[in-house]
Enzyme design. Structure first.
Site, PDB file in Angstrom:
ATOM      1  N   ASP A 195     -11.662  27.851  17.078  1.00 19.58           N
ATOM      2  CA  ASP A 195     -10.363  27.335  17.507  1.00 19.58           C
ATOM      3  C   ASP A 195     -10.312  25.843  17.171  1.00 19.58           C
ATOM      4  O   ASP A 195     -10.550  25.450  16.026  1.00 19.58           O
ATOM      5  CB  ASP A 195     -10.185  27.642  19.001  1.00 19.58           C
ATOM      6  CG  ASP A 195      -8.831  27.271  19.579  1.00 19.58           C
ATOM      7  OD1 ASP A 195      -7.859  27.991  19.314  1.00 19.58           O
ATOM      8  OD2 ASP A 195      -8.761  26.272  20.303  1.00 19.58           O
ATOM      9  N   HIS A 237      -8.773  36.623  19.386  1.00 20.81           N
ATOM     10  CA  HIS A 237      -8.996  35.198  19.142  1.00 20.81           C
ATOM     11  C   HIS A 237     -10.373  34.715  19.570  1.00 20.81           C
ATOM     12  O   HIS A 237     -10.885  33.743  19.023  1.00 20.81           O
ATOM     13  CB  HIS A 237      -7.928  34.393  19.886  1.00 20.81           C
ATOM     14  CG  HIS A 237      -7.987  32.923  19.631  1.00 20.81           C
ATOM     15  ND1 HIS A 237      -7.832  32.382  18.369  1.00 20.81           N
ATOM     16  CD2 HIS A 237      -8.197  31.872  20.469  1.00 20.81           C
ATOM     17  CE1 HIS A 237      -7.937  31.061  18.442  1.00 20.81           C
ATOM     18  NE2 HIS A 237      -8.165  30.729  19.695  1.00 20.81           N
TER      19      HIS A 237
END
Length: 313
Positions: A100, A292
């Site tokens: 991320d 994610h």
């Protein structure tokens, strides 16, 4: 394997490090809203492979100090923190593993300090040129989303735990079909109210995010609050004018990229562009059904990819 912790004072801040093993340095850089704990499956494996594996809490998160001024969360400060950690640990360089915003940070450190980086494993966020943003795209949407969603529950442990659970589940590969469409296809960006209302089964994520894991994250953010998360997103527009580096013109480092087919960040990515800009890209893998939280959802695949890259460098 027992993990060690320490506080490393660099650049006027105490940065909290979780580490294991000894040998060549591998730095594991988390995203948001995560902490060093997101690397719990990687630290012992890398230590067992003869590495000094270190996962810092980035500034403003977990047990690292939080700058009191908004400008303290810009990318140049985070880059300086990473170089400060490498220096403080007595290493000449490191392999950077980032997820991320930690992936974006790894790319930026490599651009600004190429000799200090041996290789990069990036999860979720691919390498890309730095494009000129608009205030609405960069500041209003992500910053408002995080603040609207988390600010109301900060300091209330049960509500914070539930907010974190829903956020982790919604962006995972275990989310119901079309969850990402509901969240991210709103005209003005992610819809916090929808995230609060989506029917997300608590059992969905327990395969990779146990109750104990969620309790740990809740304690960490009860302790630190969300200054680091909010500050990072508020700094996005400032980063465009202040961020150093080559601004995405390409990197020659050995690199690996992993993302999930259900990953909200990969969904908007231009992977062909990344291939063109990274001539030494060793691997580009999309993990089917993964969301994610790649290193937490698919730790074995991530560990294998890191070890493969380490064998090359």
């Amino acid at each position: 394997m027992t993990l060690r912790t320490r506080q490393l004072h660099r650049g006027g801040l105490d940065l909290h490090l979780v580490e294991a093993g000894s040998g060549p340095l591998v730095l594991l850089l988390h995203g948001y809203p995560e902490t060093s704990y997101s690397w719990r499956h990687q630290l012992p494996v890398l230590a067992g492979a003869g590495m000094h594996a270190v996962a810092p809490d980035l500034r403003g998160v977990g047990h690292s100090d939080a700058p009191s001024h908004e400008g303290g969360y810009g990318m140049p400060h985070l880059i300086a923190d990473v170089i400060g950690i490498i220096d403080g640990l007595g290493a000449a360089n490191a392999v950077l593993v980032g997820h991320d915003w930690g992936a974006q940070l790894a790319w930026q450190v490599a651009e600004c300090h190429p000799a200090r980086v041996r290789g990069i494993v990036a999860l979720s966020v691919p390498y890309a040129p730095l494009a000129a943003p608009t205030p609405a795209q960069v500041v209003m949407r992500p910053a408002k989303f995080f603040e609207d969603y988390f600010a109301l529950v900060a300091g209330d442990e049960p509500r914070l735990r539930e907010a974190l659970r829903r956020f982790f589940v919604a962006l995972s590969g275990d989310a119901p079909p079309h969850t990402l469409d509901v969240l991210f296809d709103a005209p003005n960006g992610p819809d916090t109210q929808t995230l609060r209302d989506l029917p997300l089964d608590p059992a969905l994520s327990r395969r990779w995010l146990t109750d104990e894991d969620l309790d740990h994250y809740t304690r960490e953010f009860m302790y630190s609050g969300f200054a680091g998360v909010f500050g990072r997103y508020r700094s996005l527009l400032r980063d465009f004018t202040q961020a150093p580096g080559t601004r995405g013109r390409g990197l020659g480092h050995p690199a690996t990229f992993l993302g999930g087919t259900q990953d909200s960040a990969v969904r908007f990515a231009n992977l062909d562009q990344m291939r063109a800009l990274l001539p030494n890209l060793q691997e580009l893998t999309l993990l089917r059904g993964c969301g994610h939280w790649v290193q937490q959802e698919r730790p074995d695949a991530v560990n294998a990819a890191i070890l493969d890259l380490l064998a090359q460098v």
